[in-house]
Design an enzyme around this catalytic site. Structure first.
Site, PDB file in Angstrom:
ATOM      1  N   GLY A  12       0.830  -1.204   0.000  1.00  0.00           N
ATOM      2  CA  GLY A  12       0.000   0.000   0.000  1.00  0.00           C
ATOM      3  C   GLY A  12       0.860   1.249   0.000  1.00  0.00           C
ATOM      4  CG  ASP A  13       0.483   3.812   2.371  1.00  0.00           C
ATOM      5  OD1 ASP A  13      -0.667   4.206   2.145  1.00  0.00           O
ATOM      6  OD2 ASP A  13       0.830   3.285   3.442  1.00  0.00           O
ATOM      7  N   GLY A  15       1.379   5.300  -4.072  1.00  0.00           N
ATOM      8  CA  GLY A  15       1.149   6.535  -4.837  1.00  0.00           C
ATOM      9  C   GLY A  15       0.052   6.351  -5.867  1.00  0.00           C
ATOM     10  CE  LYS A  16      -3.234   1.876  -3.625  1.00  0.00           C
ATOM     11  NZ  LYS A  16      -2.088   1.741  -2.730  1.00  0.00           N
ATOM     12  CG  ASN A  38      -8.900  -0.224   4.176  1.00  0.00           C
ATOM     13  OD1 ASN A  38      -9.614   0.245   3.286  1.00  0.00           O
ATOM     14  ND2 ASN A  38      -8.509  -1.485   4.170  1.00  0.00           N
ATOM     15  N   GLY A  40      -6.081   5.674   1.776  1.00  0.00           N
ATOM     16  CA  GLY A  40      -5.919   7.125   1.813  1.00  0.00           C
ATOM     17  C   GLY A  40      -5.108   7.493   0.587  1.00  0.00           C
ATOM     18  CG  HIS A  41      -5.916   6.110  -2.855  1.00  0.00           C
ATOM     19  ND1 HIS A  41      -6.575   5.345  -3.773  1.00  0.00           N
ATOM     20  CD2 HIS A  41      -5.342   5.231  -1.988  1.00  0.00           C
ATOM     21  CE1 HIS A  41      -6.410   4.062  -3.465  1.00  0.00           C
ATOM     22  NE2 HIS A  41      -5.681   3.972  -2.378  1.00  0.00           N
ATOM     23  NE  ARG A 143     -23.308 -17.955   4.013  1.00  0.00           N
ATOM     24  CZ  ARG A 143     -23.363 -19.280   3.955  1.00  0.00           C
ATOM     25  NH1 ARG A 143     -23.859 -19.877   2.896  1.00  0.00           N
ATOM     26  NH2 ARG A 143     -22.932 -20.014   4.957  1.00  0.00           N
ATOM     27  CD  GLN A 221      -6.769  -1.474   1.210  1.00  0.00           C
ATOM     28  OE1 GLN A 221      -7.535  -2.182   0.591  1.00  0.00           O
ATOM     29  NE2 GLN A 221      -7.104  -0.279   1.637  1.00  0.00           N
ATOM     30  CB  VAL A 297      -5.799   6.474   6.825  1.00  0.00           C
ATOM     31  CG1 VAL A 297      -7.004   6.125   7.692  1.00  0.00           C
ATOM     32  CG2 VAL A 297      -6.183   6.413   5.358  1.00  0.00           C
ATOM     33  NE  ARG A 302       2.443   5.590   4.688  1.00  0.00           N
ATOM     34  CZ  ARG A 302       2.171   6.550   3.790  1.00  0.00           C
ATOM     35  NH1 ARG A 302       3.126   7.057   3.048  1.00  0.00           N
ATOM     36  NH2 ARG A 302       0.940   6.976   3.646  1.00  0.00           N
ATOM     37  CB  SER A 408       5.907   9.349 -10.207  1.00  0.00           C
ATOM     38  OG  SER A 408       5.632  10.384  -9.292  1.00  0.00           O
ATOM     39  N   GLY A 410       7.979  13.186  -8.121  1.00  0.00           N
ATOM     40  CA  GLY A 410       7.452  14.188  -7.198  1.00  0.00           C
ATOM     41  C   GLY A 410       5.957  14.042  -7.118  1.00  0.00           C
TER      42      GLY A 410
HETATM   43  P1  IMO Z   1      -3.820   2.584   0.552  1.00  0.00           P
HETATM   44  O1  IMO Z   1      -4.955   2.309  -0.403  1.00  0.00           O
HETATM   45  C1  IMO Z   1      -1.169   0.931   3.571  1.00  0.00           C
HETATM   46  C2  IMO Z   1      -2.813  -2.067   6.306  1.00  0.00           C
HETATM   47  C3  IMO Z   1      -2.973  -1.685   7.759  1.00  0.00           C
HETATM   48  C4  IMO Z   1      -2.800  -3.036   8.416  1.00  0.00           C
HETATM   49  C5  IMO Z   1      -3.482  -3.983   7.440  1.00  0.00           C
HETATM   50  C6  IMO Z   1      -4.922  -4.307   7.792  1.00  0.00           C
HETATM   51  O2  IMO Z   1      -3.771   3.982   1.048  1.00  0.00           O
HETATM   52  O3  IMO Z   1      -2.529   2.126  -0.031  1.00  0.00           O
HETATM   53  P2  IMO Z   1      -7.205  -2.987   7.728  1.00  0.00           P
HETATM   54  O4  IMO Z   1      -7.596  -1.638   8.290  1.00  0.00           O
HETATM   55  O5  IMO Z   1      -7.373  -3.094   6.262  1.00  0.00           O
HETATM   56  O6  IMO Z   1      -7.852  -4.110   8.463  1.00  0.00           O
HETATM   57  O7  IMO Z   1      -5.640  -3.122   8.062  1.00  0.00           O
HETATM   58  O8  IMO Z   1      -3.451  -3.333   6.184  1.00  0.00           O
HETATM   59  N1  IMO Z   1      -3.479  -1.141   5.352  1.00  0.00           N
HETATM   60  C7  IMO Z   1      -2.823  -0.285   4.566  1.00  0.00           C
HETATM   61  N2  IMO Z   1      -1.525   0.014   4.488  1.00  0.00           N
HETATM   62  N3  IMO Z   1      -2.022   1.535   2.733  1.00  0.00           N
HETATM   63  C8  IMO Z   1      -3.339   1.223   2.775  1.00  0.00           C
HETATM   64  O9  IMO Z   1      -4.193   1.693   1.853  1.00  0.00           O
HETATM   65  C9  IMO Z   1      -3.808   0.321   3.747  1.00  0.00           C
HETATM   66  N4  IMO Z   1      -5.012  -0.186   4.080  1.00  0.00           N
HETATM   67  C10 IMO Z   1      -4.793  -1.080   5.057  1.00  0.00           C
HETATM   68  O10 IMO Z   1      -1.977  -0.772   8.154  1.00  0.00           O
HETATM   69  O11 IMO Z   1      -1.437  -3.399   8.453  1.00  0.00           O
HETATM   70 MG    MG Z   2      -2.469   5.082   2.145  1.00  0.00          MG
END
Ligand code: IMO
Ligand code: MG
Length: 419
Positions: A12-13, A15-16, A38, A40-41, A143, A221, A297, A302, A408, A410
């Site tokens: 995750g994170d 830079g999507k 969960n 945060g883009h 369910r 993620q 978020v 990190r 990318s 920057g």
């Molecule tokens: P984006 O889309 C980074 C991580 C959490 C935790 C695990 C499970 O911004 O890349 P959850 O809340 O889903 O049950 O947490 O997944 N996690 C992320 N890490 N970027 C994210 O989203 C994440 N969404 C969940 O830190 O380790």
């Molecule tokens: Mg994020």
């Protein structure tokens, strides 16, 4: 027409948000297919930063349509907050958004369950974002869940109460002290707000759209957090990998076109779980500082480390990545040398596979590159890039067997080189 996909190849994170925003200029529609708040883009343009959680990053593009798919879990409260912020910027969210009736609802008690389960797990906690993601998907698969389309049913309140009662029994079993009614009134208000939006049969909407126009799917993620192929149990509760696009939007695999796999030139992870190349020294600190690696978020710092090409190759394989997108290599501009992990020693044995056992002792084996020691942030063309950097890129393309199509340099929209 095809549905092209952008998804994260690490934890995750990656830079999507930025890349979807850049590519969205070419796609009249963007769809989220899994995950929830969960995510945060972050997007940067006109000198400002914007963060979206449940809403596709295409929302900022004029005339775009944005779909929240069936595979997403939606918290009406966060959704309303996001919409109101966008409305303040003059973005007509009611016109630009379509929400699948089959997306599942995150209830206030799902969040409480998330907190209760994490508290009960002690040292074994996942490090969840505590947005109620895991418990909501648990109810979906079990369910018992409530879906967005259910808010229109005359007996919605009774169904809400039945699910809440179930959660209260579970919370009691966990011995978790909380006020279960605290956020209910604002949640119900937010449900009323949600009713004003276009609630659609996502599978029909998406397939009919694709009959005449292309669409971009935006992953949340990363692949290494996938519930099936990530470092289970330290994962999120959805399929973040390519299969999630088909189930989350109701489209056939034959509709999928380009698979853009996005990665950072180093690795980060928030929450618990294995991270073979994690750095606990000054270099790790330096990466965190240069890359501003704090959660969008949760604000959590990190964990940082060198790029792991073994894990990256695994993600490329699972997703069938056709085009790679490399983010944040500019954060390495000042380093004397740059390391990338090209194989592992797993419990002492050489290996180029990601092991099943999340407790295995993984020792990374590194290949070291000389740093380019040049500020890349102003580069806008391939021929402005230093040779040392080009060599580094060529090595990665060779190792991964897929071209790096976008670099990318920057956070801003403009700081992007296409090749
Ligand atoms: P984006 O889309 C980074 C991580 C959490 C935790 C695990 C499970 O911004 O890349 P959850 O809340 O889903 O049950 O947490 O997944 N996690 C992320 N890490 N970027 C994210 O989203 C994440 N969404 C969940 O830190 O380790
Ligand atoms: Mg994020």
């Amino acid at each position: 027409m095809n549905i092209d996909v952008v998804l994260g190849l690490q934890w995750g994170d990656e830079g999507k948000g930025k890349i979807v925003d850049v590519l969205a200029a070419r796609y009249p529609a963007v769809a989220r297919f899994q995950g929830g708040p969960n995510a945060g883009h972050s997007l940067h343009f006109e000198g400002k930063k914007f963060v979206v959680r449940s809403i596709p990053s295409g929302i900022f593009r004029e005339g775009s349509t944005n779909v929240i798919g069936s595979g997403v879990v939606l918290d009406p409260v966060t959704f309303r907050e996001e919409c109101l912020n966008l409305e303040k910027m003059g973005i007509a969210t009611r016109e630009k958004l379509c929400i699948s009736k089959k997306a599942h609802l995150i209830l206030p008690t799902h969040r409480l369950m998330d907190a209760a389960l994490e508290a009960a797990a002690g040292k074994g906690k996942i490090g969840s974002t505590l947005k109620g993601i895991g418990p909501t998907y648990t109810d979906k698969i079990g369910r018992h869940g409530l879906r967005v389309g259910d808010i229109l049913a005359p007996d919605f309140r009774a169904r809400f109460d039945a699910l809440k009662a179930r959660h209260l029994r579970q919370l009691k079993d966990l011995g978790y002290e909380c006020d279960p009614d605290k956020d209910e009134a604002q949640w119900m208000d937010a449900v009323a707000f949600l009713k004003e939006y276009k609630l659609v049969d996502c599978e029909y909407f998406v397939n009919e759209w694709l009959d005449t126009k292309p669409m971009l799917a935006e992953g949340a993620q990363g692949s290494l957090l996938d519930v099936d192929y990530g470092s289970y149990p330290f994962v999120t509760s959805s399929n973040t990998t390519i299969g999630g696009v088909c189930t989350g939007l109701g489209v056939a695999p034959s509709r999928v076109g380009h698979v853009y796999g996005i990665f950072k030139a180093y690795c980060t992870r928030v929450g618990s779980g294995p991270f073979p190349t994690e750095l606990f020294d000054e270099t790790g600190e330096e990466l965190r500082r240069l890359g501003n690696e704090f959660g969008a978020v949760t604000g959590r710092p990190r964990r940082c480390g060198w790029l792991d090409l073994v894990a990256l190759k695994y993600s490329v394989m699972i997703n069938g990545v056709t085009d790679l997108i490399m983010m944040k290599s500019d954060c390495l501009d000042s380093f004397e040398e740059i390391k990338v992990c090209t194989s592992y020693r797993v419990d002492g044995v050489p290996s180029d596979h990601v092991p099943f056992d999340t407790h295995a002792a993984i020792e990374p084996v590194y290949t070291t590159f000389p740093g380019w020691k040049t500020d890349l942030t102003g580069c806008r063309k391939e021929d402005e890039l230093p040779q040392a950097f080009k060599n580094y890129v060529a090595f990665m393309e060779q190792f991964l067997g897929v071209p790096i199509k976008i670099i990318s340099l920057g956070p801003d929209r403009e700081a992007t080189i296409e090749r």
